[in-house]
Scaffold this motif. Structure first.
Motif, PDB file in Angstrom:
ATOM      1  N   ARG A   1      46.690 -35.819  -0.110  1.00 55.30           N
ATOM      2  CA  ARG A   1      46.229 -34.571   0.532  1.00 55.30           C
ATOM      3  C   ARG A   1      47.690 -34.194   1.198  1.00 55.30           C
ATOM      4  O   ARG A   1      47.943 -33.115   1.447  1.00 55.30           O
ATOM      5  CB  ARG A   1      45.046 -34.601   1.324  1.00 55.30           C
TER       6      ARG A   1
ATOM      7  N   PRO B   1      49.924 -29.740  -3.055  1.00 52.35           N
ATOM      8  CA  PRO B   1      48.890 -29.751  -4.031  1.00 52.35           C
ATOM      9  C   PRO B   1      49.240 -29.556  -5.225  1.00 52.35           C
ATOM     10  O   PRO B   1      50.272 -28.621  -5.442  1.00 52.35           O
ATOM     11  CB  PRO B   1      47.988 -28.900  -3.340  1.00 52.35           C
TER      12      PRO B   1
ATOM     13  N   ASP C   1      41.483 -24.160   0.160  1.00 47.82           N
ATOM     14  CA  ASP C   1      42.864 -23.997   0.643  1.00 47.82           C
ATOM     15  C   ASP C   1      42.802 -22.979   1.925  1.00 47.82           C
ATOM     16  O   ASP C   1      41.861 -22.692   2.294  1.00 47.82           O
ATOM     17  CB  ASP C   1      43.420 -23.013  -0.528  1.00 47.82           C
TER      18      ASP C   1
ATOM     19  N   MET D   1      36.460 -22.797   0.608  1.00 49.16           N
ATOM     20  CA  MET D   1      36.028 -23.576  -0.234  1.00 49.16           C
ATOM     21  C   MET D   1      35.567 -22.891  -1.442  1.00 49.16           C
ATOM     22  O   MET D   1      34.636 -22.150  -1.084  1.00 49.16           O
ATOM     23  CB  MET D   1      35.359 -24.967   0.050  1.00 49.16           C
TER      24      MET D   1
ATOM     25  N   VAL E   1      45.471 -30.476   6.810  1.00 48.06           N
ATOM     26  CA  VAL E   1      45.150 -30.300   5.481  1.00 48.06           C
ATOM     27  C   VAL E   1      43.590 -29.951   5.274  1.00 48.06           C
ATOM     28  O   VAL E   1      42.915 -30.268   6.276  1.00 48.06           O
ATOM     29  CB  VAL E   1      45.080 -31.742   4.442  1.00 48.06           C
ATOM     30  N   THR E   2      43.140 -29.355   4.303  1.00 44.41           N
ATOM     31  CA  THR E   2      41.863 -28.968   3.972  1.00 44.41           C
ATOM     32  C   THR E   2      41.565 -29.365   2.636  1.00 44.41           C
ATOM     33  O   THR E   2      42.298 -29.052   1.873  1.00 44.41           O
ATOM     34  CB  THR E   2      41.305 -27.713   4.325  1.00 44.41           C
ATOM     35  N   ASP E   3      40.278 -29.722   2.499  1.00 42.59           N
ATOM     36  CA  ASP E   3      39.711 -30.215   1.101  1.00 42.59           C
ATOM     37  C   ASP E   3      38.235 -29.723   1.121  1.00 42.59           C
ATOM     38  O   ASP E   3      37.617 -29.583   2.092  1.00 42.59           O
ATOM     39  CB  ASP E   3      40.120 -31.269   0.371  1.00 42.59           C
TER      40      ASP E   3
ATOM     41  N   ASP F   1      34.578 -31.726  -0.608  1.00 35.54           N
ATOM     42  CA  ASP F   1      34.077 -32.915  -1.140  1.00 35.54           C
ATOM     43  C   ASP F   1      32.664 -32.602  -1.713  1.00 35.54           C
ATOM     44  O   ASP F   1      31.843 -32.190  -0.743  1.00 35.54           O
ATOM     45  CB  ASP F   1      33.882 -34.154  -0.234  1.00 35.54           C
TER      46      ASP F   1
ATOM     47  N   GLN G   1      38.276 -35.266  -6.834  1.00 35.00           N
ATOM     48  CA  GLN G   1      39.212 -34.681  -5.933  1.00 35.00           C
ATOM     49  C   GLN G   1      40.003 -33.307  -6.481  1.00 35.00           C
ATOM     50  O   GLN G   1      40.401 -33.385  -7.701  1.00 35.00           O
ATOM     51  CB  GLN G   1      40.556 -35.575  -5.546  1.00 35.00           C
TER      52      GLN G   1
ATOM     53  N   ARG H   1      41.563 -29.445  -5.844  1.00 40.49           N
ATOM     54  CA  ARG H   1      42.624 -28.799  -5.215  1.00 40.49           C
ATOM     55  C   ARG H   1      42.414 -28.690  -3.740  1.00 40.49           C
ATOM     56  O   ARG H   1      41.525 -28.451  -3.285  1.00 40.49           O
ATOM     57  CB  ARG H   1      43.222 -27.445  -5.881  1.00 40.49           C
ATOM     58  N   TRP H   2      43.670 -29.080  -3.070  1.00 43.37           N
ATOM     59  CA  TRP H   2      43.572 -28.938  -1.468  1.00 43.37           C
ATOM     60  C   TRP H   2      44.608 -28.167  -0.784  1.00 43.37           C
ATOM     61  O   TRP H   2      45.550 -27.765  -1.636  1.00 43.37           O
ATOM     62  CB  TRP H   2      43.570 -30.356  -1.059  1.00 43.37           C
TER      63      TRP H   2
END
Length: 307
Positions: free
Chosen positions: A50, A54, A71, A93, A185-187, A189, A195, A197-198
């Motif tokens: 991350r 990305p 993102d 997200m 960072v951001t993602d 789950d 995983q 795209r972040w």
């Protein structure tokens, strides 16, 4: 001959022991330095993807068909002030997997990108906007940095839908001065271990400058008090001074009747010779006059020519 051989072997053994001790010390120093580098640059050490650029959303590593994507949204802050103020980050997200995801949770983390200076949990505060209010988040020490605990925000995300969130970050004034940049960072789950795209962004850290010590102000002399101005005489219409009328004097109280035998008014006070008159002064004056007269007589007799 044997003694010289033994001494030579002993000398060689001591030299070998010295080289072995030196090599051991060098190895220890190298390992200690390596451990320090690994401890301060955890993002590089643990390989958290991350904290790197990305992949594209359709790249093979993006796992588009299995995981949601996340993102940053809109303009991203360029700096964070280490002064206790808040800096906001908007993230989103989305689910493009083709099926509903029942347990999706956003991710948000920070890590130091300054070599040799780590990001301390006690210097960082992270909050998320939920139900119209800011909610403080617990920070967990991750492999690379600090991850916000967002498990309470797990939600169902239908296919083709997205969700937006707002985070804010604060760095305390106690943040190390050497920390010049952090990564945020951001993602997302979905709980399936995949995983998607972040979002990754680097932010400069600014430190407030210490205010210079104030110099003591020099004591200023107290200004002289102006003399009270005398009232100017009033002027009549023709320009002449007007004299204030003098108030008539109050009538004198009637003097009490003089006792019998008192001296008439206007005459000097007469010496009193009654029993109450002090006689000390009169006696002293008389004695002085007699002494003066006696002295004059003695002087005259001495000056008279002898016959």
């Amino acid at each position: 001959m044997r003694t010289s051989v033994i001494n030579r072997f002993a000398k060689n053994d001591r030299a070998f022991s010295g080289r072995r001790a030196l090599a051991t010390l060098a190895t220890t120093v190298v390992l200690a330095g390596g451990v320090q580098i690994l401890a301060t640059d955890t993002a590089w050490a643990c390989g958290d993807v991350r904290y790197s650029t990305p992949p594209a959303i359709d790249a093979p590593g993006a796992n588009k068909a299995l995981a949601p994507v996340a993102d940053f949204r809109g303009p991203v802050a360029a700096t964070i002030g280490a002064d206790g103020s808040w800096t906001e980050f908007s993230v989103g997200m989305a689910n493009f997997t083709g099926a509903e995801l029942p347990k999706v949770v956003p991710g948000f983390g920070l890590a130091s990108t300054t070599r040799g200076t780590s990001l301390r949990a006690e210097d960082v505060r992270v909050e998320v906007m939920t139900q119209g209010a800011w909610k403080p988040l617990k920070l967990n020490q991750g492999c690379a940095g600090l991850d916000a605990d967002l498990n309470s925000l797990r939600t169902s995300l239908p296919d083709g839908r997205s969700a937006n969130l707002m985070f804010r970050v604060s760095l305390s004034p106690d943040t190390p001065q050497g920390l010049s940049e952090v990564a945020v960072v951001t993602d997302a789950d979905a709980g399936n271990g995949q995983q998607g795209r972040w979002g990754f962004h680097t932010v400069k850290v600014t430190h407030p400058k210490a205010a210079p010590a104030a110099k003591p102000a020099a004591a200023k002399p107290a200004p002289a008090q102006p003399a009270a101005a005398k009232p100017a005489p009033a002027q009549a219409a023709d320009g002449k001074a007007v004299t204030a009328p003098v108030a008539p004097a109050a009538p004198a109280a009637a003097a009490p009747a003089a006792p019998a035998g008192a001296a008439p008014a206007g005459t000097g006070e007469l010496a009193q010779t009654g029993a109450t008159t002090p006689t000390g002064f009169l006696a002293a004056a008389s004695a002085a006059v007699l002494a003066l007269g006696a002295g004059v007589m003695i002087a005259v007799r001495r000056l008279r020519p002898q016959r």
